[in-house]
Design an enzyme around this catalytic site. Structure first.
Site, PDB file in Angstrom:
ATOM      1  N   HIS A 219      -3.713  -5.637   0.795  1.00  0.00           N
ATOM      2  CA  HIS A 219      -3.644  -5.985   2.216  1.00  0.00           C
ATOM      3  C   HIS A 219      -4.167  -7.407   2.405  1.00  0.00           C
ATOM      4  CE1 HIS A 219      -2.682  -1.986   3.719  1.00  0.00           C
ATOM      5  NE2 HIS A 219      -3.631  -1.484   2.947  1.00  0.00           N
TER       6      HIS A 219
ATOM      7  N   CYS B 222       0.833  -1.204   0.000  1.00  0.00           N
ATOM      8  CA  CYS B 222       0.000   0.000   0.000  1.00  0.00           C
ATOM      9  C   CYS B 222       0.873   1.261   0.000  1.00  0.00           C
ATOM     10  CB  CYS B 222      -0.973  -0.043   1.178  1.00  0.00           C
ATOM     11  SG  CYS B 222      -2.375   1.084   0.974  1.00  0.00           S
TER      12      CYS B 222
END
Length: 492
Positions: free
Chosen positions: A432, A333
Site C-alpha cells: 500500500h 493487496c
C-alpha cells in the site's frame, strides 16, 4: 515550553461534517505555535487504515492528524478500529491488534469492556503531550447508541473534557442540525459544549449573520467560526471515496478501479486522482468497465466474497478482454491475491471456510492465516524496461502468498514481494502507498505507457493541504475564545 491545558474534543452533527479535517487543522495550528499536541479518536469505523512503526493498525485519519502534529503515529491515537466485513459485523482492533469479529449487538455490549483500553491510551497521550485534540465519531445525538457510548459524549464525560460541535452548511439545515444536536444532549453534556463551528460555507457571510445571532441566543453557545468551502482541498478521506481530480494535462492515461463491496485503503489511489496525466475512474456495481490503459483491482476486507462480486458484475470477463487486447492490469493487496491461481481460507478468517479459484494471471496461491501482517516497509522496485527506484509503504493483509520468485519486481525489507505475469502485462503487490513516491509512480505509469511523466510531489501536496486548513482556521475561528489560557498566542 507552554503549560499543559485540557484536551479538546471535536464532535459533529453528522458523519462527514468535517470532524477529521477540523481536528487535523487544529493539530497543525497548535503545532505551529510550538505546542506538543497529539490526535486521538477512541473509536473509528473505517476500511482505510495505516500501520504504525511498531506494527499496529489505526485509522488513516489519525495517521494524517499525527502528521499535522509533526509526530509519529501510535496505536494509542486510535485505540479501537472497527473494520466492517459484513453489513452487521466488523473486525474489532484494539490498540493496534485484531481482537475478534463481532456483530453489532455483540460489540455494543462489549463497549463497557473496551472503555478500559480507550482510557488507558488517552492517559498515555496526556502524559506525553501538552494537549490532545480528540475526534468524535458520527453524531453524539444518535439516541440508539447513547448507552455504553465510547465515541462521543460517553467518552467526553468519562475523560471530563470540553467539546465543540461542527456542522456542514453545504448539506443544508445547519441551524436545525446544531440546535437539535444540542437539545438531544443531557444537561451535563450540554454544559461541556464550548461552542459551534459551521463548515463549508459559500457566499456572503452577511446573509448568515441573523441565523448566527438566533443560534447563539437560543442555545447560549457561541459560534466559534464559519469556515469557507475549500475547493480542491487535498486531504485523505476517512472512508468515503473521493472522486475529485485536478485539471487534466494534454497527455493522459485512463486508470480504472472497480469498487468492491468491502474495498479497503482506496486512499492508495489519491496520488493518481491528483495526477494531471491520469484520468482515474472508479466503477461501481452494475457498471461496465470502460476502455482503460490500466485496471487496478484494489484491496478488500473480504477477498473471496469480493472475488465472487467481481465475477457477478462480469468484470472478470471484461478484465480478460482488456488484457487480451494489450492493456495493463495491477492488483494491490486483496486485488493481488485475486490475480493468482487460488485463495484458500481454511480457518474461515474472512467468512465461510473454503477455497476460491483466482483470476489466474499470476502463478501464485494464497492461504489466509489468523495472524495479520502489519508492516512498514522500504525497498526497490524494478519493472520491465524501467530503472530501479526506491519505494516505501505498508502492508496490511491476512494472507500468505506462495510462488513469489526471488527476482520479484519488489525487493523489500521483509523479502521479495509481488509478481509479474502474462508477458509482463500484469503486476501484483501487497504494498500500500506505492504511488505516493514520485519515482515509483513514474515507473508504474511509464510501464503502462505514459512517455513523459509529470508526477507531482504527493507528500508536499498533503502538507500544503494541512497548512491550508490550519491557515483557514486561524483566519476564521475565534481561537482566543476557544483557548483563553493561550489567548496571547492567537492575538492578532
Amino acid at each position: 515550553m507552554q503549560s499543559t491545558i485540557e484536551a479538546l474534543m471535536v464532535q459533529g452533527t453528522t458523519s462527514d461534517a468535517g470532524k477529521s479535517v477540523l481536528a487535523a487543522g487544529l493539530c497543525r495550528v497548535l503545532a505551529r505555535k510550538g505546542i506538543k499536541v497529539a490526535p486521538f479518536k477512541s473509536q473509528n469505523m473505517a476500511l482505510n487504515s495505516a500501520v504504525t512503526r511498531d506494527g499496529g493498525e489505526i485509522g488513516r485519519a489519525q495517521a494524517v492528524q499525527a502528521q499535522a502534529c509533526g509526530v509519529e503515529p501510535t496505536v494509542h491515537m486510535n485505540p479501537v478500529l472497527l473494520k466492517p466485513n459484513t453489513d452487521i459485523g466488523a473486525q474489532v482492533i484494539v490498540q493496534g491488534k485484531a481482537l475478534a469479529d463481532m456483530d453489532a449487538v455483540g460489540y455494543h455490549n462489549y463497549k463497557k469492556v473496551v472503555m478500559g483500553p480507550i482510557m488507558e491510551s488517552f492517559s498515555v497521550l496526556q502524559q506525553e503531550y501538552q494537549t490532545v485534540i480528540v475526534e468524535g465519531a458520527g453524531s453524539p445525538a444518535e439516541i440508539n447508541l447513547r448507552e455504553n457510548d465510547v465515541a462521543n459524549m460517553g467518552f467526553a464525560e468519562k475523560a471530563d473534557i470540553p467539546v465543540i460541535i461542527v456542522a456542514d452548511i453545504d448539506r443544508g439545515g445547519v441551524f436545525a442540525h446544531l440546535f437539535g444536536t444540542l437539545a438531544l444532549l443531557s444537561e451535563s453534556e450540554q454544559a461541556r459544549v464550548k461552542g459551534f463551528v459551521i463548515n463549508r460555507f459559500r457566499g456572503d457571510i452577511k446573509l448568515l449573520e441573523s441565523g448566527l445571532d438566533w443560534l447563539e441566543e437560543k442555545t447560549g453557545k457561541p459560534v466559534l467560526g464559519v469556515l469557507p468551502y475549500l475547493h480542491g482541498l487535498m486531504l485523505e478521506a476517512e472512508d468515503a471515496i473521493n472522486v475529485q481530480q485536478v485539471e487534466a494535462a494534454e497527455e493522459q492515461l485512463t486508470v480504472v478501479v472497480p469498487v468492491l463491496t468491502r474495498v479497503s485503503n482506496h486512499t492508495d489511489f489519491d496520488p493518481l486522482r491528483m495526477h494531471p496525466q491520469v484520468n482515474l475512474q472508479f466503477v461501481g456495481k452494475g457498471q461496465p468497465l470502460p476502455p482503460a490503459d490500466l485496471i487496478i483491482i484494489p484491496g478488500t476486507k473480504s477477498v473471496r466474497s469480493d472475488l465472487d462480486f467481481l465475477r457477478e458484475q462480469g468484470w472478470d470477463q471484461q478484465i480478460a478482454r482488456h488484457v487480451r487486447l494489450g492493456g495493463k492490469l495491477m492488483g494491490i493487496c486483496g486485488g493481488y491475491q485475486m490475480l493468482g491461481e487460488t485463495i484458500a481460507d481454511p480457518d474461515g478468517i474472512e467468512g465461510d471456510a473454503g477455497e476460491s479459484r483466482g483470476l489466474g494471471y499470476l502463478n501464485t496461491s494464497t492461504v489466509l492465516a489468523p495472524e495479520k501482517q502489519l508492516k512498514q516497509v522500504t525497498g526497490k522496485l524494478k519493472l520491465p524496461d524501467q530503472d530501479t527506484v526506491s519505494v516505501r509503504g505498508y502492508e496490511i493483509h491476512a494472507g500468505v502468498t506462495e510462488g513469489v520468485r526471488a527476482d520479484a519486481p519488489l525487493q523489500l525489507t521483509d523479502g521479495p514481494d509481488g509478481q509479474l505475469g502474462c508477458d509482463d502485462q500484469v503486476f501484483g503487490t501487497y504494498l500500500h502507498g506505492i504511488f505516493e513516491q514520485k519515482e515509483a509512480c513514474d515507473a508504474i505509469l511509464s510501464w503502462v505507457g505514459l512517455e513523459a511523466t509529470q508526477t507531482p510531489d504527493f507528500d508536499e501536496m498533503r502538507e500544503k493541504g494541512i497548512d491550508r486548513v490550519a491557515d483557514t482556521i486561524e483566519q476564521y475561528m475565534d481561537l482566543e475564545k476557544l483557548w483563553p489560557e493561550w489567548a496571547e498566542m492567537f492575538a492578532p
